[in-house]
Design a protein around this motif. Structure first.
Motif, PDB file in Angstrom:
ATOM      1  N   ILE A  97      29.126  39.374  15.402  1.00 31.97           N
ATOM      2  CA  ILE A  97      28.293  38.232  15.005  1.00 31.97           C
ATOM      3  C   ILE A  97      28.835  36.984  15.683  1.00 31.97           C
ATOM      4  N   SER A  98      27.933  36.139  16.143  1.00 31.38           N
ATOM      5  CA  SER A  98      28.348  34.883  16.772  1.00 31.38           C
ATOM      6  C   SER A  98      27.274  33.838  16.515  1.00 31.38           C
ATOM      7  N   ARG A  99      27.593  32.593  16.775  1.00 31.15           N
ATOM      8  CA  ARG A  99      26.627  31.517  16.538  1.00 31.15           C
ATOM      9  C   ARG A  99      26.754  30.484  17.644  1.00 31.15           C
ATOM     10  N   ASP A 100      25.628  29.854  17.933  1.00 33.43           N
ATOM     11  CA  ASP A 100      25.564  28.753  18.892  1.00 33.43           C
ATOM     12  C   ASP A 100      24.954  27.576  18.154  1.00 33.43           C
ATOM     13  N   ASN A 101      25.795  26.681  17.686  1.00 33.78           N
ATOM     14  CA  ASN A 101      25.291  25.561  16.879  1.00 33.78           C
ATOM     15  C   ASN A 101      24.409  24.622  17.696  1.00 33.78           C
ATOM     16  N   ALA A 102      24.643  24.528  18.985  1.00 30.05           N
ATOM     17  CA  ALA A 102      23.825  23.647  19.829  1.00 30.05           C
ATOM     18  C   ALA A 102      22.388  24.153  19.918  1.00 30.05           C
ATOM     19  N   LYS A 103      22.220  25.476  19.754  1.00 29.05           N
ATOM     20  CA  LYS A 103      20.886  26.074  19.846  1.00 29.05           C
ATOM     21  C   LYS A 103      20.361  26.531  18.491  1.00 29.05           C
ATOM     22  N   ASN A 104      21.100  26.214  17.423  1.00 19.43           N
ATOM     23  CA  ASN A 104      20.679  26.631  16.069  1.00 19.43           C
ATOM     24  C   ASN A 104      20.363  28.115  16.013  1.00 19.43           C
ATOM     25  N   THR A 105      21.215  28.919  16.613  1.00 13.28           N
ATOM     26  CA  THR A 105      20.949  30.350  16.724  1.00 13.28           C
ATOM     27  C   THR A 105      22.186  31.156  16.348  1.00 13.28           C
ATOM     28  N   VAL A 106      21.950  32.245  15.628  1.00  9.11           N
ATOM     29  CA  VAL A 106      22.998  33.203  15.316  1.00  9.11           C
ATOM     30  C   VAL A 106      22.609  34.529  15.957  1.00  9.11           C
ATOM     31  N   PHE A 107      23.610  35.261  16.398  1.00  7.92           N
ATOM     32  CA  PHE A 107      23.389  36.504  17.128  1.00  7.92           C
ATOM     33  C   PHE A 107      24.094  37.663  16.436  1.00  7.92           C
ATOM     34  N   LEU A 108      23.582  38.855  16.674  1.00 11.36           N
ATOM     35  CA  LEU A 108      24.269  40.068  16.266  1.00 11.36           C
ATOM     36  C   LEU A 108      24.202  41.050  17.438  1.00 11.36           C
ATOM     37  N   GLN A 109      25.334  41.228  18.110  1.00 11.76           N
ATOM     38  CA  GLN A 109      25.428  42.204  19.185  1.00 11.76           C
ATOM     39  C   GLN A 109      25.796  43.543  18.566  1.00 11.76           C
ATOM     40  N   MET A 110      24.968  44.535  18.809  1.00  6.78           N
ATOM     41  CA  MET A 110      25.169  45.860  18.212  1.00  6.78           C
ATOM     42  C   MET A 110      25.349  46.878  19.325  1.00  6.78           C
ATOM     43  N   ASN A 111      26.504  47.496  19.347  1.00  2.90           N
ATOM     44  CA  ASN A 111      26.832  48.514  20.338  1.00  2.90           C
ATOM     45  C   ASN A 111      27.041  49.866  19.668  1.00  2.90           C
ATOM     46  N   SER A 112      27.030  50.910  20.467  1.00  7.63           N
ATOM     47  CA  SER A 112      27.263  52.273  19.953  1.00  7.63           C
ATOM     48  C   SER A 112      26.393  52.568  18.735  1.00  7.63           C
ATOM     49  N   LEU A 113      25.122  52.251  18.866  1.00  9.02           N
ATOM     50  CA  LEU A 113      24.209  52.388  17.724  1.00  9.02           C
ATOM     51  C   LEU A 113      24.044  53.838  17.308  1.00  9.02           C
ATOM     52  N   LYS A 114      23.877  54.003  15.996  1.00 12.10           N
ATOM     53  CA  LYS A 114      23.714  55.320  15.394  1.00 12.10           C
ATOM     54  C   LYS A 114      22.373  55.383  14.668  1.00 12.10           C
ATOM     55  N   ALA A 115      21.910  56.591  14.390  1.00 17.83           N
ATOM     56  CA  ALA A 115      20.642  56.743  13.680  1.00 17.83           C
ATOM     57  C   ALA A 115      20.685  56.031  12.330  1.00 17.83           C
ATOM     58  N   GLU A 116      21.840  56.015  11.706  1.00 14.56           N
ATOM     59  CA  GLU A 116      21.954  55.372  10.384  1.00 14.56           C
ATOM     60  C   GLU A 116      21.926  53.852  10.450  1.00 14.56           C
ATOM     61  N   ASP A 117      21.904  53.283  11.648  1.00 17.54           N
ATOM     62  CA  ASP A 117      21.724  51.838  11.789  1.00 17.54           C
ATOM     63  C   ASP A 117      20.249  51.455  11.738  1.00 17.54           C
ATOM     64  N   THR A 118      19.361  52.433  11.702  1.00 14.17           N
ATOM     65  CA  THR A 118      17.931  52.153  11.615  1.00 14.17           C
ATOM     66  C   THR A 118      17.620  51.376  10.339  1.00 14.17           C
ATOM     67  N   ALA A 119      16.988  50.216  10.498  1.00 16.78           N
ATOM     68  CA  ALA A 119      16.715  49.344   9.359  1.00 16.78           C
ATOM     69  C   ALA A 119      15.926  48.130   9.842  1.00 16.78           C
ATOM     70  N   VAL A 120      15.435  47.376   8.877  1.00 18.37           N
ATOM     71  CA  VAL A 120      14.946  46.034   9.175  1.00 18.37           C
ATOM     72  C   VAL A 120      16.135  45.086   9.001  1.00 18.37           C
ATOM     73  N   TYR A 121      16.384  44.282  10.003  1.00 22.59           N
ATOM     74  CA  TYR A 121      17.521  43.366  10.001  1.00 22.59           C
ATOM     75  C   TYR A 121      17.037  41.943   9.714  1.00 22.59           C
ATOM     76  N   TYR A 122      17.749  41.286   8.794  1.00 19.10           N
ATOM     77  CA  TYR A 122      17.378  39.936   8.354  1.00 19.10           C
ATOM     78  C   TYR A 122      18.549  38.976   8.551  1.00 19.10           C
ATOM     79  N   CYS A 123      18.245  37.760   8.924  1.00 19.92           N
ATOM     80  CA  CYS A 123      19.278  36.725   8.878  1.00 19.92           C
ATOM     81  C   CYS A 123      19.059  35.856   7.647  1.00 19.92           C
TER      82      CYS A 123
END
Length: 113
Positions: free
Chosen positions: A69-95
């Motif tokens: 997880i990371s954030r860029d306050n200048a752009k009012n944006t938060v990020f979630l980099q997801m690597n090595s994804l698995k089937a159990e990561d299937t979901a709706v993601y919310y901030c």
């Protein structure tokens, strides 16, 4: 009016990567912590990761070592980099602004095995 808009979801094969973004409107972004939650099919919404206003991060065990997880306050944006994804990561993601009632509309992540 505070709004959160997620993007970056999609369909990916197991082992692949996705980067989610959440853009916030309003002028409170830098003062608040932000969370990424997810809701798998048929299950309750669960916390994935958090980042404080000062940049301190927290991950649930399922995300440690794979998600960032990371954030860029200048752009009012938060990020979630997801690597090595698995089937159990299937979901709706919310901030979400930590401790608030402000949620985005969600973005679907589907990982095929």
């Amino acid at each position: 009016q505070v709004q959160l808009v997620e993007s970056g979801g999609g369909l990916v094969q197991a082992g692949g990567s996705l980067r989610l973004s959440c853009a916030a409107s309003g002028n409170i972004f830098s003062a608040y912590g932000l969370d990424w939650y997810r809701q798998p099919p048929g299950k309750q919404r669960e916390l994935v990761a958090s980042i404080s206003s000062g940049g301190t991060t927290y991950y649930v065990n399922a995300a440690k070592g794979r998600f960032t997880i990371s954030r860029d306050n200048a752009k009012n944006t938060v990020f979630l980099q997801m690597n090595s994804l698995k089937a159990e990561d299937t979901a709706v993601y919310y901030c979400h602004f930590t401790g608030s009632n402000f949620w985005g509309q969600g973005t679907q992540v589907t990982v095929s095995s």
